[in-house]
Motif scaffolding. Structure first.
Motif, PDB file in Angstrom:
ATOM      1  N   GLY A  46      12.204   7.825  10.304  1.00 36.35           N
ATOM      2  CA  GLY A  46      12.478   6.700  11.251  1.00 36.35           C
ATOM      3  C   GLY A  46      13.295   7.085  12.463  1.00 36.35           C
ATOM      4  N   MET A  47      13.386   5.981  13.347  1.00 35.99           N
ATOM      5  CA  MET A  47      14.182   6.307  14.673  1.00 35.99           C
ATOM      6  C   MET A  47      14.736   4.975  14.991  1.00 35.99           C
ATOM      7  SD  MET A  47      13.109   7.738  18.375  1.00 35.99           S
ATOM      8  CE  MET A  47      12.468   5.954  18.994  1.00 35.99           C
ATOM      9  N   LYS A  48      16.170   5.046  15.442  1.00 37.58           N
ATOM     10  CA  LYS A  48      16.875   3.878  15.925  1.00 37.58           C
ATOM     11  C   LYS A  48      17.347   4.296  17.177  1.00 37.58           C
ATOM     12  CE  LYS A  48      19.855   0.162  14.167  1.00 37.58           C
ATOM     13  NZ  LYS A  48      20.828  -0.109  13.243  1.00 37.58           N
ATOM     14  N   GLU A  49      17.343   3.192  18.209  1.00 39.17           N
ATOM     15  CA  GLU A  49      18.102   3.343  19.530  1.00 39.17           C
ATOM     16  C   GLU A  49      18.868   2.194  19.602  1.00 39.17           C
ATOM     17  OE1 GLU A  49      16.023   5.553  22.518  1.00 39.17           O
ATOM     18  OE2 GLU A  49      16.495   3.962  24.081  1.00 39.17           O
ATOM     19  N   ASN A  50      20.117   2.260  20.179  1.00 39.10           N
ATOM     20  CA  ASN A  50      20.995   1.092  20.715  1.00 39.10           C
ATOM     21  C   ASN A  50      21.377   1.151  21.923  1.00 39.10           C
ATOM     22  OD1 ASN A  50      21.060   0.597  17.741  1.00 39.10           O
ATOM     23  ND2 ASN A  50      22.390   2.517  17.387  1.00 39.10           N
ATOM     24  N   TRP A  51      21.594  -0.140  22.360  1.00 35.59           N
ATOM     25  CA  TRP A  51      21.959  -0.146  24.025  1.00 35.59           C
ATOM     26  C   TRP A  51      22.889  -1.388  23.923  1.00 35.59           C
ATOM     27  CZ3 TRP A  51      19.472   1.741  28.654  1.00 35.59           C
ATOM     28  CH2 TRP A  51      18.496   2.666  28.315  1.00 35.59           C
ATOM     29  N   GLY A  65       0.813  -1.270   0.001  1.00 34.35           N
ATOM     30  CA  GLY A  65      -0.245   0.044  -0.065  1.00 34.35           C
ATOM     31  C   GLY A  65       0.689   1.157  -0.054  1.00 34.35           C
ATOM     32  N   LYS A  66       0.249   2.510  -0.176  1.00 30.10           N
ATOM     33  CA  LYS A  66       0.834   3.783   0.048  1.00 30.10           C
ATOM     34  C   LYS A  66       1.523   3.975   1.344  1.00 30.10           C
ATOM     35  CE  LYS A  66      -2.160   5.883  -3.451  1.00 30.10           C
ATOM     36  NZ  LYS A  66      -2.840   6.976  -3.928  1.00 30.10           N
ATOM     37  N   TRP A  67       0.620   3.775   2.312  1.00 29.13           N
ATOM     38  CA  TRP A  67       1.260   3.743   3.892  1.00 29.13           C
ATOM     39  C   TRP A  67       1.885   2.610   4.356  1.00 29.13           C
ATOM     40  CZ3 TRP A  67       2.603   8.427   5.960  1.00 29.13           C
ATOM     41  CH2 TRP A  67       1.816   9.690   5.260  1.00 29.13           C
ATOM     42  N   ARG A  68       3.299   2.435   4.795  1.00 24.85           N
ATOM     43  CA  ARG A  68       3.738   1.253   5.109  1.00 24.85           C
ATOM     44  C   ARG A  68       4.422   1.665   6.342  1.00 24.85           C
ATOM     45  NH1 ARG A  68       6.149  -1.433  -0.333  1.00 24.85           N
ATOM     46  NH2 ARG A  68       4.362  -0.990  -1.691  1.00 24.85           N
ATOM     47  N   PHE A  69       4.693   0.872   7.304  1.00 23.86           N
ATOM     48  CA  PHE A  69       5.388   0.881   8.668  1.00 23.86           C
ATOM     49  C   PHE A  69       6.205  -0.231   9.066  1.00 23.86           C
ATOM     50  CE2 PHE A  69       1.144  -0.482  10.030  1.00 23.86           C
ATOM     51  CZ  PHE A  69       1.448  -1.161  10.987  1.00 23.86           C
ATOM     52  N   TRP A  70       7.272  -0.024   9.750  1.00 20.11           N
ATOM     53  CA  TRP A  70       8.036  -1.318  10.220  1.00 20.11           C
ATOM     54  C   TRP A  70       8.586  -1.079  11.616  1.00 20.11           C
ATOM     55  CZ3 TRP A  70       7.964  -6.166   8.842  1.00 20.11           C
ATOM     56  CH2 TRP A  70       9.030  -7.187   9.302  1.00 20.11           C
ATOM     57  N   THR A  71       8.625  -2.211  12.486  1.00 17.80           N
ATOM     58  CA  THR A  71       9.256  -1.924  13.786  1.00 17.80           C
ATOM     59  C   THR A  71       9.854  -3.368  14.038  1.00 17.80           C
ATOM     60  OG1 THR A  71       8.934  -1.242  16.073  1.00 17.80           O
ATOM     61  CG2 THR A  71       7.126  -2.675  15.070  1.00 17.80           C
ATOM     62  N   SER A  72      11.179  -3.201  14.573  1.00 17.83           N
ATOM     63  CA  SER A  72      11.885  -4.338  14.756  1.00 17.83           C
ATOM     64  C   SER A  72      12.958  -4.101  16.215  1.00 17.83           C
ATOM     65  CB  SER A  72      12.745  -4.793  13.797  1.00 17.83           C
ATOM     66  OG  SER A  72      13.969  -3.794  13.364  1.00 17.83           O
ATOM     67  N   THR A  73      13.396  -5.312  16.546  1.00 17.35           N
ATOM     68  CA  THR A  73      14.163  -5.360  17.846  1.00 17.35           C
ATOM     69  C   THR A  73      15.220  -6.255  17.580  1.00 17.35           C
ATOM     70  OG1 THR A  73      12.399  -4.441  19.545  1.00 17.35           O
ATOM     71  CG2 THR A  73      14.489  -5.565  20.314  1.00 17.35           C
ATOM     72  N   SER A 116      23.271   4.909  21.721  1.00 10.31           N
ATOM     73  CA  SER A 116      22.977   6.029  21.052  1.00 10.31           C
ATOM     74  C   SER A 116      21.599   6.214  20.550  1.00 10.31           C
ATOM     75  CB  SER A 116      23.798   5.845  19.720  1.00 10.31           C
ATOM     76  OG  SER A 116      23.567   4.936  19.095  1.00 10.31           O
ATOM     77  N   ARG A 117      20.863   7.324  20.176  1.00 14.04           N
ATOM     78  CA  ARG A 117      19.774   7.547  19.542  1.00 14.04           C
ATOM     79  C   ARG A 117      19.876   8.236  18.254  1.00 14.04           C
ATOM     80  NH1 ARG A 117      17.520   9.504  23.551  1.00 14.04           N
ATOM     81  NH2 ARG A 117      16.687   7.560  24.546  1.00 14.04           N
ATOM     82  N   ARG A 118      19.098   7.693  17.156  1.00 14.19           N
ATOM     83  CA  ARG A 118      19.219   8.632  15.755  1.00 14.19           C
ATOM     84  C   ARG A 118      17.783   8.690  15.218  1.00 14.19           C
ATOM     85  NH1 ARG A 118      20.328   6.805  10.345  1.00 14.19           N
ATOM     86  NH2 ARG A 118      20.429   4.690  11.133  1.00 14.19           N
ATOM     87  N   MET A 119      17.667   9.881  14.921  1.00 11.08           N
ATOM     88  CA  MET A 119      16.247  10.108  13.832  1.00 11.08           C
ATOM     89  C   MET A 119      16.522  10.286  12.498  1.00 11.08           C
ATOM     90  SD  MET A 119      15.776  10.836  17.460  1.00 11.08           S
ATOM     91  CE  MET A 119      15.942  12.615  17.680  1.00 11.08           C
ATOM     92  N   ILE A 136      21.653  -4.326  21.891  1.00  9.50           N
ATOM     93  CA  ILE A 136      20.063  -4.255  21.700  1.00  9.50           C
ATOM     94  C   ILE A 136      19.735  -3.122  20.862  1.00  9.50           C
ATOM     95  CG2 ILE A 136      18.043  -4.035  22.963  1.00  9.50           C
ATOM     96  CD1 ILE A 136      19.353  -5.005  25.369  1.00  9.50           C
ATOM     97  N   ASN A 137      19.280  -3.482  19.764  1.00 10.11           N
ATOM     98  CA  ASN A 137      19.132  -2.360  18.751  1.00 10.11           C
ATOM     99  C   ASN A 137      17.224  -2.260  18.540  1.00 10.11           C
ATOM    100  OD1 ASN A 137      21.402  -4.177  17.187  1.00 10.11           O
ATOM    101  ND2 ASN A 137      21.788  -1.817  18.038  1.00 10.11           N
ATOM    102  N   THR A 138      16.775  -1.213  18.530  1.00  9.96           N
ATOM    103  CA  THR A 138      15.340  -0.929  18.342  1.00  9.96           C
ATOM    104  C   THR A 138      15.156  -0.085  17.114  1.00  9.96           C
ATOM    105  OG1 THR A 138      15.038   0.674  19.762  1.00  9.96           O
ATOM    106  CG2 THR A 138      14.668  -1.605  20.540  1.00  9.96           C
ATOM    107  N   HIS A 139      14.273  -0.248  16.266  1.00  7.89           N
ATOM    108  CA  HIS A 139      13.846   0.350  15.029  1.00  7.89           C
ATOM    109  C   HIS A 139      12.709   0.626  14.543  1.00  7.89           C
ATOM    110  CE1 HIS A 139      14.712   1.110  10.671  1.00  7.89           C
ATOM    111  NE2 HIS A 139      13.586   0.904  10.474  1.00  7.89           N
TER     112      HIS A 139
END
Length: 825
Positions: free
Chosen positions: A541-546, A487-495, A555-558, A516-519
């Motif tokens: 998107g955004m990603k955070e690392n531990w 579709g036109k709008w798509r989203f994704w999240t992962s760990t 770190s945290r990144r946008m 530990i990475n979250t996305h």
């Protein structure tokens, strides 16, 4: 959509002229009361001939193709035959650019036939022919795209008054299929019209939907065809000569061997490489690595690139480990007045076998085994000149098995295991994992997951202090994600979670563990063109690392990026990212208990590509990265250009320049007499990197080409100040000096690597090749970071060059073809 094949009383002549009876007189064929295999025809030619407009996927998704196409399929006991007339009102405008085998269209018009022989809606064999007659083949499915898969089949093309025609003869040996009365296959045809930038499909492939093979049509009508005995043998002989500048000695090696392919049942293929020969593989793109992480090199050995897609998941298989020296020999082996005359970087490969395939029920299996021999370092007595050997690598057995089961709706589940055995006195390892990849009924939503357990079995004497003696080290990784993928709008999240003891690197590749990475991201996608563009997507998107152990923020990144293709087929890509606040680097210091404090930074870039259909096309990339705290600023530029001097001659060049100013990077670790860390030293450095790549190819015919490749990589590193790194991550003043006993700044670097390759390939018979290659290699490494370009070139050319000349002759033998030839006689 559906199409039926009909039985051929005799095979067509594969010449690109559609005048054979099975193509030119279908009414006569369909009016037959019965075929030789008792299959009745119903008199409806439309059942066996599809003529009309394919449906575009690009640029005008779901709209009719600009031109009509007619396709037909026939078969006999040996092969399936495809004929296509690709109508074009301007035959003189058909693009006929040539290229090497597996180069795809290379700017030419193309026709593609794709077969999902088990009709699982997940995996397909694809056969591509360009309007210049160049063949490509590949596998596509849930395990990804395998462009390295190669088979031997026949094709021919012909420009005619109505456009161009193509004929294909694909032996059943090149396919895998069920043993059933009627073959019911998934099927699709594709057509690329280069001058219009158009890709269209016989059965529509909607760009708004996830998946490819799940959007195929159906082929029916193939009756009473038995899967053949699939047996091919490719014996070879080769000669390799290596000489070093300044030496009168030339190393000459004459060898022979063979590659064997044997079909086991209708589903599986056993590949055996006896006395492998990789003398003509492309040289690695060596670099000066300043990071704490291993450089990952590409794989160019055919045995490890073809049919290995089922293994290449989640970093558990990195084929370059096979043949790599896994141990470094230490100075502890040296006695007084001794030094190393040679340290191995490779372990000789003895043989390799792999078993791959997929069953009628969608069960995919891959098994690989390779054995490498011992490697030895040579130690020389500097006084007497006597030498002795020290074993570095033992005989090593590499094993991998991957099993995956296809499920409805383009889904799958699977398990994998890798095992490396070196025997007593050496580390052995085992990694076991499972995964799932699930879609809903409409292929709109997807969830996936992976879990892996690594086991390292250490020899007792390598376990350190008594309190740390563990014969087995266990680690695990868990990766899970889900989102909307159509579709036109798509989203994704992962760990992704990796323990500090997870280590698949004996046969896999994992740049760093203990993380530990979250996305999360969301995107907007448009595939319908308007007056300005053809398609585009935008993503944020955004990603955070531990750190996993201890559980500490890294770190945290946008970020945001986007891509747009315009109606003139130019495209633009942008990316921008912000890393706010403090971040921490726990890997750069190379020592446990240390970290490097990183202040806020941001970076961005822009890539512009011109229309690749034109004789001259350009790709330009520029990007920056900055950290205001230390006045750090990196700039990167890359300019690539392609010139098609003719349909047969392509000229390519790219140059990139990277300048890192005031970078804070690891220099060395100072230890006391007890090998305890006194200081971790960081430096303020400028790093400049220039890389030049030039390659050109002249294609005499679809079966013969000559190619020239040149690469020069130059990196300079210049340190100005040094600091002590505290465990909290700050930099403090240091009295460390990098001046060595020769008065040189030992951490400064002036590094070059230079490669030239000239290769010739001639396919003198289907699957049989004569190939020759000349390679020239040289490199230099010094502390002269102040050198300009001319001084650097002069220094590099003073180094001894290594020249390699190799010649190889391989002959392809197909049991079914030989059997067919004897039966005719």
């Amino acid at each position: 959509m559906n199409i039926h094949a009909w039985a051929a009383s005799e095979s067509p002549k594969i010449d690109g002229v559609l005048d054979d009876e099975i193509w030119s007189d279908p009414l006569h064929m369909s009016n037959l009361t019965a075929s030789s295999n008792n299959t009745l025809y119903n008199g409806d030619p439309a059942k066996y001939i599809s003529e009309g407009y394919f449906t575009q996927n690009s640029p005008h998704n779901n709209q009719a193709s600009a031109f009509k196409t007619r396709v037909q399929i026939a078969y006999d006991d040996y092969a399936i035959y495809v004929a296509a007339q690709l109508y074009d009102p301007a035959p003189d405008s058909i693009r006929t650019n040539m290229g090497a085998r597996d180069s795809g269209g290379n700017g030419a018009d193309v026709f593609v036939a794709s077969f999902d022989t088990y009709n699982t809606k997940q995996d397909a064999f694809e056969f591509v022919v360009s309007a210049s007659g160049v063949q490509s083949d590949r596998k596509r499915g849930t395990s990804g795209w395998d462009g390295n898969w190669n088979e031997v089949w026949s094709s021919a093309v012909k420009i005619n008054d109505e456009g161009w025609a193509v004929e294909m003869a694909i032996p059943y040996r090149a396919l895998r299929m069920p043993n059933s009365k009627e073959q019911i296959w998934g099927l699709n045809f594709a057509r690329g019209i280069s001058r219009k930038g158009e890709t269209s499909y016989w059965n529509p492939v909607d760009a708004n939907k996830s998946g490819y093979v799940n959007q195929f049509g159906t082929l029916r009508g193939i009756y009473d065809v038995k899967p053949p005995l699939r047996l091919t043998l490719s014996p070879y002989i080769s000669n390799v000569m290596i000489g070093k500048q300044g030496s009168s000695k030339v190393a000459n090696t004459f060898s022979g061997g063979a590659d064997l392919k044997l079909g086991l049942g209708q589903s599986f293929t056993l590949d055996v490489s006896l006395v492998p020969d990789f003398s003509q593989v492309q040289a690695d793109n060596d670099v000066l690595n300043l990071s704490a992480f291993e450089v990952r090199f590409g794989e160019f050995r055919n045995f490890f690139t073809q049919g290995t897609n089922i293994f290449n998941k989640y970093g558990q298989f990195y084929s370059r480990r096979i043949g790599q020296s896994h141990h470094s020999v230490s100075d502890d082996h040296l006695e007084e007045h001794e030094e190393f005359a040679y340290k191995p970087t490779e372990a000789p490969l003895v043989n390799s076998i792999k078993l791959t395939g997929i069953t009628e029920k969608g069960l995919g299996v891959g098994v690989l085994n390779s054995i490498t021999n011992e490697s030895f370092a040579i130690i020389e007595d500097t006084l007497s000149g006597d030498t002795r050997e020290v074993k570095v690598d033992p005989v090593t057995n590499f094993n991998m098995i991957s099993i995956e089961q296809s499920l409805p709706n383009n889904s799958r589940i699977g398990i994998m295991n890798t095992n490396v055995m070196r025997g007593a006195g050496y580390k052995n390892s085992n990694v076991t994992s499972g995964e799932f990849n699930l879609f809903d009924r409409t292929n709109t939503f997807r969830i996936r997951g992976f879990g892996g357990l690594s086991q390292e079995y250490h020899p007792y004497e390598d376990n350190g202090s008594a309190e740390d003696q563990k014969l087995t080290t266990l680690g695990h990784r868990i990766d899970a994600g889900g989102g909307k993928v159509s579709g036109k709008w798509r989203f994704w999240t992962s760990t992704n979670i990796e323990t500090d003891t997870y280590n698949p690197n004996d046969l896999g590749f994992n740049g760093s563990n203990n993380a530990i990475n979250t996305h999360a991201d969301v995107s907007y996608n448009i595939f319908e063109p308007n007056a300005f563009y053809q398609r585009f997507w935008l993503k944020v998107g955004m990603k955070e690392n531990w750190l996993y152990n201890p559980r500490t923020f890294i770190s945290r990144r946008m970020w945001t990026d986007g891509w747009m293709q315009f109606n003139n087929l130019w495209s633009v890509y942008y990316d921008f990212s912000v890393q706010p606040g403090l971040s921490y680097d726990y890997f750069g210091p190379r020592e446990d208990g240390y970290r490097f404090k990183q202040y806020s930074s941001n970076w961005g870039g822009l890539t512009i590509n011109t229309d690749g259909r034109q004789k001259y096309s350009v790709s330009f990339r520029t990007s920056y990265w900055q950290r205001q705290k230390f006045n750090q600023f990196d700039t990167y530029y890359r300019y690539g250009q392609t010139f098609r001097a003719s349909d047969k001659w392509d000229i390519n060049h790219s140059i990139s320049w990277n300048n890192k100013q005031n970078e804070k990077g690891y220099a060395t670790t100072v230890k006391d007499e007890n090998d305890e860390v006194e200081n971790v030293i960081y430096g303020d450095r400028n790093v400049t990197t220039l890389e030049n790549n030039f390659w050109t190819q002249y294609t005499f015919s679809p079966k013969m080409f000559v190619k020239f490749r040149l690469r020069h990589y130059w990196r300079q590193v210049a340190y100005s100040d040094f600091f002590n790194l505290t465990k909290e991550g700050d930099l403090t003043d240091s009295n460390y000096s990098d001046i060595n006993e020769d008065g040189e700044k030992e951490h400064d670097a002036n590094f070059n690597t230079f490669n030239m390759e000239l290769s010739y390939s001639w396919e003198f018979l289907p699957g049989s090749f004569f190939t020759a290659m000349w390679r020239n290699q040289l490199g230099s490494s010094s502390h002269n970071s102040h050198y300009g370009f001319n001084e650097n070139i002069n220094e590099m050319w003073k180094e001894a060059q290594v020249n390699t000349v190799s010649v190889r002759l391989m002959y392809f033998l197909d049991y079914q073809q030989v059997k067919k030839g004897f039966s005719r006689n």
